[in-house]
Design a protein around this motif. Structure first.
Motif, mmCIF file in Angstrom:
data_model
loop_
_atom_site.group_PDB
_atom_site.id
_atom_site.type_symbol
_atom_site.label_atom_id
_atom_site.label_comp_id
_atom_site.label_asym_id
_atom_site.label_seq_id
_atom_site.Cartn_x
_atom_site.Cartn_y
_atom_site.Cartn_z
ATOM 1 N N LEU A 62 54.945 56.328 48.696
ATOM 2 C CA LEU A 62 56.106 57.052 48.149
ATOM 3 C C LEU A 62 57.135 56.060 47.612
ATOM 4 C CD1 LEU A 62 57.094 59.962 50.561
ATOM 5 C CD2 LEU A 62 56.237 60.121 48.214
ATOM 6 N N GLU A 63 57.374 55.005 48.390
ATOM 7 C CA GLU A 63 58.341 53.995 47.963
ATOM 8 C C GLU A 63 57.844 53.276 46.703
ATOM 9 O OE1 GLU A 63 59.697 51.478 51.115
ATOM 10 O OE2 GLU A 63 60.571 50.029 49.709
ATOM 11 N N LEU A 64 56.537 53.022 46.657
ATOM 12 C CA LEU A 64 55.967 52.355 45.479
ATOM 13 C C LEU A 64 56.075 53.228 44.230
ATOM 14 C CD1 LEU A 64 52.820 50.664 47.019
ATOM 15 C CD2 LEU A 64 54.917 49.563 46.213
ATOM 16 N N ILE A 65 55.870 54.529 44.398
ATOM 17 C CA ILE A 65 56.024 55.432 43.255
ATOM 18 C C ILE A 65 57.456 55.321 42.735
ATOM 19 C CG2 ILE A 65 56.082 57.858 42.534
ATOM 20 C CD1 ILE A 65 53.800 58.327 44.624
ATOM 21 N N GLY A 66 58.416 55.315 43.667
ATOM 22 C CA GLY A 66 59.819 55.173 43.280
ATOM 23 C C GLY A 66 60.069 53.875 42.524
ATOM 24 N N GLN A 67 59.478 52.783 43.008
ATOM 25 C CA GLN A 67 59.674 51.484 42.346
ATOM 26 C C GLN A 67 59.073 51.476 40.945
ATOM 27 O OE1 GLN A 67 58.376 48.161 44.727
ATOM 28 N NE2 GLN A 67 59.566 48.801 46.510
ATOM 29 N N LEU A 68 57.868 52.053 40.818
ATOM 30 C CA LEU A 68 57.225 52.093 39.498
ATOM 31 C C LEU A 68 58.045 52.937 38.529
ATOM 32 C CD1 LEU A 68 53.514 52.520 40.665
ATOM 33 C CD2 LEU A 68 54.460 50.525 39.501
ATOM 34 N N LYS A 69 58.580 54.041 39.030
ATOM 35 C CA LYS A 69 59.330 54.946 38.155
ATOM 36 C C LYS A 69 60.727 54.425 37.818
ATOM 37 C CE LYS A 69 56.110 57.893 37.481
ATOM 38 N NZ LYS A 69 55.462 57.881 36.151
ATOM 39 N N GLN A 70 61.182 53.394 38.550
ATOM 40 C CA GLN A 70 62.480 52.790 38.229
ATOM 41 C C GLN A 70 62.326 51.587 37.321
ATOM 42 O OE1 GLN A 70 64.341 52.143 42.083
ATOM 43 N NE2 GLN A 70 64.108 54.329 42.491
ATOM 44 N N ASP A 71 61.071 51.192 37.051
ATOM 45 C CA ASP A 71 60.812 50.025 36.213
ATOM 46 C C ASP A 71 60.682 50.488 34.761
ATOM 47 O OD1 ASP A 71 59.106 47.018 36.700
ATOM 48 O OD2 ASP A 71 59.192 48.010 34.738
ATOM 49 N N GLU A 72 61.546 49.976 33.899
ATOM 50 C CA GLU A 72 61.580 50.421 32.503
ATOM 51 C C GLU A 72 60.221 50.293 31.822
ATOM 52 O OE1 GLU A 72 63.762 51.944 30.479
ATOM 53 O OE2 GLU A 72 64.920 52.230 32.320
ATOM 54 N N ALA A 73 59.490 49.203 32.128
ATOM 55 C CA ALA A 73 58.218 48.946 31.451
ATOM 56 C C ALA A 73 57.072 49.764 32.036
ATOM 57 C CB ALA A 73 57.886 47.459 31.524
ATOM 58 N N ARG A 95 56.178 64.675 44.578
ATOM 59 C CA ARG A 95 56.607 64.994 43.209
ATOM 60 C C ARG A 95 58.046 64.562 42.962
ATOM 61 N NH1 ARG A 95 52.826 67.453 40.209
ATOM 62 N NH2 ARG A 95 51.177 68.586 41.284
ATOM 63 N N ALA A 96 58.882 64.684 44.005
ATOM 64 C CA ALA A 96 60.274 64.238 43.867
ATOM 65 C C ALA A 96 60.333 62.735 43.639
ATOM 66 C CB ALA A 96 61.078 64.630 45.102
ATOM 67 N N ALA A 97 59.393 61.993 44.227
ATOM 68 C CA ALA A 97 59.364 60.536 44.040
ATOM 69 C C ALA A 97 58.973 60.188 42.606
ATOM 70 C CB ALA A 97 58.388 59.891 45.029
ATOM 71 N N GLY A 98 58.310 61.122 41.913
ATOM 72 C CA GLY A 98 58.002 60.887 40.501
ATOM 73 C C GLY A 98 56.528 60.954 40.145
ATOM 74 N N ALA A 99 55.645 61.223 41.113
ATOM 75 C CA ALA A 99 54.215 61.306 40.797
ATOM 76 C C ALA A 99 53.950 62.524 39.924
ATOM 77 C CB ALA A 99 53.381 61.381 42.071
ATOM 78 N N GLU A 100 53.064 62.352 38.939
ATOM 79 C CA GLU A 100 52.739 63.438 38.010
ATOM 80 C C GLU A 100 51.709 64.395 38.604
ATOM 81 O OE1 GLU A 100 53.415 60.418 37.058
ATOM 82 O OE2 GLU A 100 54.911 60.695 35.490
ATOM 83 N N ALA A 101 50.899 63.905 39.556
ATOM 84 C CA ALA A 101 49.863 64.759 40.142
ATOM 85 C C ALA A 101 49.614 64.337 41.580
ATOM 86 C CB ALA A 101 48.570 64.684 39.326
ATOM 87 N N TYR A 102 48.927 65.189 42.290
ATOM 88 C CA TYR A 102 48.746 65.009 43.712
ATOM 89 C C TYR A 102 47.366 65.520 44.103
ATOM 90 C CZ TYR A 102 49.317 66.607 48.548
ATOM 91 O OH TYR A 102 49.152 66.851 49.870
ATOM 92 N N VAL A 103 46.606 64.685 44.838
ATOM 93 C CA VAL A 103 45.276 65.082 45.300
ATOM 94 C C VAL A 103 45.209 64.779 46.789
ATOM 95 C CG1 VAL A 103 42.799 64.595 45.123
ATOM 96 C CG2 VAL A 103 44.207 64.572 43.051
#
Ligand code: MN
Length: 133
Positions: A62-73, A95-103
């Motif tokens: 979850l934290e990694l998703i947040g980090q990826l979604k805060q990185d402009e590139a 989904r709140a963290a920013g993931a587009e899909a969930y399995v």
């Protein structure tokens, strides 16, 4: 050349399962076993999609998703979160963290590939992928 998928997963069996399945569908894959390397490896590999295990040692997916979604590139790269312990509210948090899909695990291979295809605009072509490397 196949589209590229970064797989962040600490479990070797799941890593092999995801990698084998995606490569069989013409994707190029890059495994990341240690979540602490995920952002750096994503920057270097420039994937078209990220598969993110949520239960990781040292750092939460979850934290990694947040980090990826805060990185402009990196924020435009779609993420599929994968989790074994889907408690009530987990999907909302993911989904709140920013993931587009969930399995959820154990994954259905068909459901997993449908999630991948729904997020990648062009189908991978096995023929051209086979000539790379
Ligand atoms: Mn795990």
């Amino acid at each position: 050349m196949g589209q590229k998928i970064l797989i962040v997963e600490d479990n070797e069996l799941n890593l092999k399962l995801f990698g084998d399945l995606l490569r069989a569908h013409g994707f190029e894959t890059e495994p990341v076993r240690d979540g602490r390397e995920a952002v750096e490896r994503a920057s270097a590999f420039a994937p078209d999609l990220v598969i993110m295990d949520i239960q990781l040692p040292h750092i939460s997916g979850l934290e990694l998703i947040g980090q990826l979604k805060q990185d402009e590139a990196l924020k435009a790269i779609p993420i599929i979160a994968v989790t074994a312990y889907a408690a009530k509210g987990d999907e909302e948090r993911i989904r709140a963290a920013g993931a587009e899909a969930y399995v959820s695990k154990p994954i259905s291979l068909m459901g997993f590939m449908e999630a991948v295809r729904s997020l990648l605009p062009e189908p991978a072509t096995g023929e051209s992928a086979a000539t790379s490397e």
